[in-house]
Design an enzyme around this catalytic site. Sequence first.
Site, PDB file in Angstrom:
ATOM      1  N   GLU A 160       0.831  -1.206   0.000  1.00  0.00           N
ATOM      2  CA  GLU A 160       0.000   0.000   0.000  1.00  0.00           C
ATOM      3  C   GLU A 160       0.865   1.255   0.000  1.00  0.00           C
ATOM      4  O   GLU A 160       2.001   1.251   0.499  1.00  0.00           O
ATOM      5  CB  GLU A 160      -0.913   0.005   1.227  1.00  0.00           C
ATOM      6  CG  GLU A 160      -1.996  -1.066   1.198  1.00  0.00           C
ATOM      7  CD  GLU A 160      -2.906  -0.987   2.410  1.00  0.00           C
ATOM      8  OE1 GLU A 160      -2.632  -0.151   3.295  1.00  0.00           O
ATOM      9  OE2 GLU A 160      -3.881  -1.753   2.454  1.00  0.00           O
ATOM     10  N   ASP A 161       0.294   2.338  -0.552  1.00  0.00           N
ATOM     11  CA  ASP A 161       0.935   3.652  -0.590  1.00  0.00           C
ATOM     12  C   ASP A 161       2.250   3.637  -1.354  1.00  0.00           C
ATOM     13  O   ASP A 161       3.127   4.480  -1.116  1.00  0.00           O
ATOM     14  CB  ASP A 161       1.160   4.196   0.833  1.00  0.00           C
ATOM     15  CG  ASP A 161      -0.140   4.324   1.614  1.00  0.00           C
ATOM     16  OD1 ASP A 161      -1.146   4.736   1.002  1.00  0.00           O
ATOM     17  OD2 ASP A 161      -0.152   3.995   2.811  1.00  0.00           O
ATOM     18  N   ARG A 162       2.415   2.677  -2.249  1.00  0.00           N
ATOM     19  CA  ARG A 162       3.623   2.552  -3.075  1.00  0.00           C
ATOM     20  C   ARG A 162       4.875   2.276  -2.252  1.00  0.00           C
ATOM     21  O   ARG A 162       6.008   2.439  -2.741  1.00  0.00           O
ATOM     22  CB  ARG A 162       3.857   3.819  -3.925  1.00  0.00           C
ATOM     23  CG  ARG A 162       2.639   4.302  -4.695  1.00  0.00           C
ATOM     24  CD  ARG A 162       2.127   3.263  -5.682  1.00  0.00           C
ATOM     25  NE  ARG A 162       3.078   3.036  -6.778  1.00  0.00           N
ATOM     26  CZ  ARG A 162       2.910   2.102  -7.720  1.00  0.00           C
ATOM     27  NH1 ARG A 162       1.862   1.301  -7.684  1.00  0.00           N
ATOM     28  NH2 ARG A 162       3.796   1.973  -8.672  1.00  0.00           N
ATOM     29  N   LEU A 163       4.706   1.834  -1.025  1.00  0.00           N
ATOM     30  CA  LEU A 163       5.845   1.504  -0.163  1.00  0.00           C
ATOM     31  C   LEU A 163       6.152   0.016  -0.313  1.00  0.00           C
ATOM     32  O   LEU A 163       5.975  -0.785   0.622  1.00  0.00           O
ATOM     33  CB  LEU A 163       5.544   1.882   1.293  1.00  0.00           C
ATOM     34  CG  LEU A 163       5.306   3.370   1.533  1.00  0.00           C
ATOM     35  CD1 LEU A 163       4.946   3.622   2.997  1.00  0.00           C
ATOM     36  CD2 LEU A 163       6.556   4.166   1.147  1.00  0.00           C
TER      37      LEU A 163
END
Length: 201
Positions: free
Chosen positions: A177-180
Site C-alpha cells: 500500500e501507498d507505493r511503499l
Amino acid sequence: MNELKESDLDPDPFKQFDRWFAQAREAQPILPEAMTVATAGQDSVVSARVCLLKDVDRRGFVFYTNYDSRKGRQIHENPWVSLCFFWPALERQVRVEGVAVKTTEEESEAYFATRPRGSQLGAWASNQSQVIMGRGDIEGKVADMDATYRDRPVPRPPHWGGYRVIPTFIEFWQGREDRLHDRFVYRLRDAKDWIIERLSP
C-alpha cells in the site's frame, strides 16, 4: 496484506524464483511464464518485447527465438539482457539482469521437437523482424515448407534456438500500500555467492 520480509527469502535466488513462479501459476494461470526481454546493441538503443520462459535452473533463464531477429542481432553485439516478470494477481515483479549465451545444439533440438508442427514450419518461413509486403508472403512460405516436409519431421532451422540468461542480479518486488513496496535484490558477489539487500521502494 501482502508483504515480503527478508526472513521469507530463500538464500538461493533460484529456489526463491521457483517458489514465486509456482504461486504465480496458481494465481495467474494465463501465461505466467511471459516476461519482457530487453536488449540493446552496440548503438545502445534499447528494444523490449514479451517472450516466454521455457526453462529455469541454476544455470539461468531460457527462452527461444530466431537468432537473426532484432533481439538476436542485439544479443550478438551486446550479450547483456534484462528480463522482467509481472504477476498482477499477486502484485509481484521479478527483474533479472545477466549475460545471454546460446543454449547447446542438443537443448535447442530437443525443445524444437516439442513445438507444434505449425510453429516449426513458421520458424522456417519467417525472417523474423524483416519487412514483408503482406500477410500472403508469410502464408505462402508456410505452405511451401509444409509441402517440403509433408511426409517427414520438420528439422530445426540453423538460425533458430535458445538463449540462456545467466543472472548476476535478481530482484523480487512485492507491491504494498501507498507505493511503499518491498524490494529485495540478490547480487552475485562471486561465482556462487549471492548477497541479499533491501532496496528503497
